[in-house]
Design an enzyme around this catalytic site. Sequence first.
Site, PDB file in Angstrom:
ATOM      1  N   ILE A 226       0.150   3.929  -7.223  1.00 58.83           N
ATOM      2  CA  ILE A 226       0.254   2.509  -6.884  1.00 58.83           C
ATOM      3  C   ILE A 226       0.618   2.337  -5.421  1.00 58.83           C
ATOM      4  O   ILE A 226      -0.019   1.569  -4.692  1.00 58.83           O
ATOM      5  CB  ILE A 226       1.264   1.788  -7.798  1.00 58.83           C
ATOM      6  CG1 ILE A 226       0.720   1.711  -9.230  1.00 58.83           C
ATOM      7  CG2 ILE A 226       1.591   0.388  -7.260  1.00 58.83           C
ATOM      8  CD1 ILE A 226       1.724   1.226 -10.262  1.00 58.83           C
TER       9      ILE A 226
ATOM     10  N   SER B  37      -2.228   3.379  -3.127  1.00 53.02           N
ATOM     11  CA  SER B  37      -3.389   2.498  -3.253  1.00 53.02           C
ATOM     12  C   SER B  37      -3.123   1.095  -2.728  1.00 53.02           C
ATOM     13  O   SER B  37      -3.980   0.506  -2.070  1.00 53.02           O
ATOM     14  CB  SER B  37      -3.824   2.407  -4.720  1.00 53.02           C
ATOM     15  OG  SER B  37      -4.200   3.670  -5.203  1.00 53.02           O
ATOM     16  N   GLU B  38      -1.964   0.559  -3.038  1.00 53.97           N
ATOM     17  CA  GLU B  38      -1.645  -0.809  -2.654  1.00 53.97           C
ATOM     18  C   GLU B  38      -1.116  -0.890  -1.223  1.00 53.97           C
ATOM     19  O   GLU B  38      -1.348  -1.877  -0.535  1.00 53.97           O
ATOM     20  CB  GLU B  38      -0.598  -1.414  -3.607  1.00 53.97           C
ATOM     21  CG  GLU B  38      -1.015  -1.469  -5.060  1.00 53.97           C
ATOM     22  CD  GLU B  38      -2.060  -2.522  -5.363  1.00 53.97           C
ATOM     23  OE1 GLU B  38      -2.240  -3.455  -4.559  1.00 53.97           O
ATOM     24  OE2 GLU B  38      -2.709  -2.406  -6.412  1.00 53.97           O
ATOM     25  N   GLY B  39      -0.374   0.137  -0.807  1.00 51.38           N
ATOM     26  CA  GLY B  39       0.335   0.030   0.457  1.00 51.38           C
ATOM     27  C   GLY B  39       1.431  -1.011   0.310  1.00 51.38           C
ATOM     28  O   GLY B  39       1.488  -1.727  -0.682  1.00 51.38           O
TER      29      GLY B  39
END
Length: 182
Positions: free
Chosen positions: A52, A55-57
Amino acid sequence: MKIHLLYRLIFSAAVLLSGCATQKTSSDLPSDAPPLTSSAQGATNQACIDIIKQSEGVRLTAYRGPAGHWLIGYGHKAGVKQGMEINAPQAEVLLKNDLLKIEEQMGKMVKVPVNNNQFSALVCLGYNIGMGNLYKSTLLRLLNKGDYAGASEQFSVWRKAAGKVNAHLVQRRAKEKSLFDK
């Protein structure tokens, strides 16, 4: 377990209400306190959290996501408005609270035994595509019929954004599938 969940929810609410002015972290909790990432339904493992976060930063100022919603932190959506700002500890709290909600929902949706990696991969997917989409998915239907291999293959279905295959989502789904298959 329910007492531990209640303790964590109260702690998280207190941190959010205080605006994280004290910037409490899990190291500030009593040594016998339960870890922040477990729940009565299942525990999201660190591999899921890493997927997460990668992927999200993290963004500490509100931004528009691909679907046009305002997001902040690691993709948190609820209550976010344009111009909103948070700090890094608040981003962590928001992520952990979001994961708690998903863990609870996942515990109700999954009707077959799953190991921690499978549970965590499902939480990771649900965090990204939304629990409503996961609830209606072929992946969940196959899993609940005991078709673990079929469910695993369904991760790759969720690779499109705005109707087009997205390379970032292809990579994320491969990581989630790999975690599910461990």
